[in-house]
Design a protein around this motif. Structure first.
Motif, mmCIF file in Angstrom:
data_model
loop_
_atom_site.group_PDB
_atom_site.id
_atom_site.type_symbol
_atom_site.label_atom_id
_atom_site.label_comp_id
_atom_site.label_asym_id
_atom_site.label_seq_id
_atom_site.Cartn_x
_atom_site.Cartn_y
_atom_site.Cartn_z
ATOM 1 N N GLY A 167 0.781 -1.231 0.000
ATOM 2 C CA GLY A 167 0.000 0.000 0.000
ATOM 3 C C GLY A 167 0.811 1.278 0.000
ATOM 4 N N VAL A 168 2.147 1.178 -0.035
ATOM 5 C CA VAL A 168 2.987 2.377 -0.066
ATOM 6 C C VAL A 168 3.886 2.327 -1.299
ATOM 7 N N TRP A 169 4.275 3.512 -1.747
ATOM 8 C CA TRP A 169 5.169 3.621 -2.894
ATOM 9 C C TRP A 169 6.610 3.740 -2.407
ATOM 10 N N ARG A 170 7.486 2.962 -3.032
ATOM 11 C CA ARG A 170 8.907 3.011 -2.706
ATOM 12 C C ARG A 170 9.727 3.338 -3.958
ATOM 13 N N GLU A 171 10.817 4.045 -3.750
ATOM 14 C CA GLU A 171 11.738 4.338 -4.842
ATOM 15 C C GLU A 171 12.377 3.040 -5.303
ATOM 16 N N ARG A 172 12.350 2.811 -6.610
ATOM 17 C CA ARG A 172 13.080 1.642 -7.136
ATOM 18 C C ARG A 172 14.545 2.037 -7.286
ATOM 19 N N VAL A 173 15.429 1.206 -6.787
ATOM 20 C CA VAL A 173 16.856 1.532 -6.787
ATOM 21 C C VAL A 173 17.653 0.401 -7.420
ATOM 22 N N VAL A 174 18.899 0.728 -7.738
ATOM 23 C CA VAL A 174 19.833 -0.258 -8.276
ATOM 24 C C VAL A 174 20.825 -0.590 -7.168
ATOM 25 N N ALA A 175 20.924 -1.875 -6.837
ATOM 26 C CA ALA A 175 21.807 -2.347 -5.771
ATOM 27 C C ALA A 175 22.704 -3.449 -6.325
ATOM 28 N N LEU A 176 23.429 -4.118 -5.432
ATOM 29 C CA LEU A 176 24.288 -5.234 -5.819
ATOM 30 C C LEU A 176 23.768 -6.515 -5.189
ATOM 31 N N ASP A 177 23.776 -7.604 -5.965
ATOM 32 C CA ASP A 177 23.403 -8.889 -5.380
ATOM 33 C C ASP A 177 24.625 -9.506 -4.696
#
Length: 358
Positions: A167-177
């Motif tokens: 129900g909330v919006w989150r920033e999509r980010v680029v991370a490392l696996d």
């Protein structure tokens, strides 16, 4: 060190980065950015744009500019500018068409806005016979009434992506696996995201896209044409109405490519939200459209122009002209997905090709 390595080191040091930062670096990094050192256009490149498909595209935009210039009262000097001018093909075709109306051609003060050294070099070759001034930013253009063209520019401006979870919006980010590869993941919560109601109320799992630079540029263009006169033509692929969805894509060798793979070596774009651009300029400039590219070019006489050129062409040339016209206006090609919108001084009449549907 590759751009992927640079970004990975940045993420290890400061944490995950927004999609907008990744896209900005992949396209515009001073040393490794996609546009900085290559010519990506045509069959030898990664994608093909309308001016490269047919000379008629630029010629009809020249006609459009001439008609708008006349509606402005035919000023003795007008700034003709293009943002993101590719190889200079569109402007070369536009200026050739403009020569058919000598008073218009004489009034033109031609400017190109280009950040890529490699593409600026190609533009200088394409426009060697014309007097052109180059700039880094829209704000650097000289004062005066303006005719502006932006073809497939807004799709290359960095976007933010938001994803709805719980129900909330989150920033999509680029991370490392765990293996050190770049991956998408959900980042911090975004309070009061600037989304259209239809998008804001999307169900869980939805993805939304915002182009802050696109909105800022639309506002800047709107203010300019209102305060100094003129009109701007925006042509791109995207949505006429804001909608949720993931449109971020990469192209390499005319084929889809994983977005996070080999940053700097593939083109990255996203669909343009024309409603968002219109809302950014609303209350400043008059907004005309968007209409489909097919309808816009048909109203400007694309088919008549094709027939005229084919009358003096070889069979091979005629086939090329017919194929180009079809690609530009056919609903299954560029005719529907690509849209056209103008931002204009409110005192001007509706620009040609953008009249409301009857």
């Amino acid at each position: 060190m590759s751009l992927a390595d640079i970004l990975a080191e940045r993420i290890r040091t400061t944490g995950p980065i927004p999609v907008s930062d990744f896209m900005a670096e992949a396209l515009g990094h001073p040393e490794h950015g996609y546009y900085m050192g290559r010519d990506p256009f045509g069959m030898a490149g990664d994608f093909t744009t309308a001016p490269e498909i047919s000379q008629m595209f630029g010629e009809l935009l020249g006609l459009w500019c001439a008609l708008v210039w006349q509606s402005m009262g035919s000023p003795g000097r007008v700034v003709l500018a293009e943002i993101g001018p590719g190889r200079g093909t569109l402007m070369a075709d536009l200026l050739r068409a403009a020569a058919a109306l000598p008073p218009f051609a004489k009034a033109l003060d031609v400017h190109l806005i280009e950040t890529s050294p490699a593409l600026r070099n190609r533009q200088q070759q394409s426009l060697a016979d014309s007097r052109v001034t180059w700039h880094q930013r829209f704000e650097d253009l000289p004062d005066g009434p303006l005719l502006l063209v932006a073809n497939e520019l807004f799709d290359a401006l960095p976007i933010r992506q938001l994803e709805k979870n719980g129900g909330v919006w989150r920033e999509r980010v680029v991370a490392l696996d765990d293996g050190g590869a770049l991956v998408f993941t959900a980042g911090p919560v975004v309070d009061e995201p600037p989304l259209a109601p239809a998008v804001l109320n999307a169900s869980d799992g939805a993805l939304a896209e915002i182009s802050p630079q696109g909105r800022e540029l639309a506002q800047a263009i709107a203010r300019r044409v209102v305060t100094q006169g003129g009109a701007a033509l925006i042509i791109d692929y995207g949505y006429g109405t804001s909608a949720a969805g993931d449109s971020l894509q990469a192209l390499k060798g005319h084929k889809h490519h994983p977005v996070l793979s080999e940053p700097g070596h593939a083109d990255i774009t996203a669909h343009v939200d024309f409603q968002a651009l219109a809302e950014a300029a609303a209350g400043i400039a008059a907004i005309h459209g968007p209409v489909s590219q097919g309808r816009f070019l048909a109203r400007l006489g694309l088919e008549e122009r094709a027939r005229m050129l084919m009358g003096n062409a070889t069979s091979e040339q005629a086939a090329h002209l017919a194929s180009g016209a079809r690609r530009l206006i056919d609903p299954g090609e560029m005719g529907t997905l690509f849209k056209v919108m103008a931002l204009a001084n409110p005192l001007l009449p509706v620009p040609p090709g953008l009249e409301p549907a009857e």
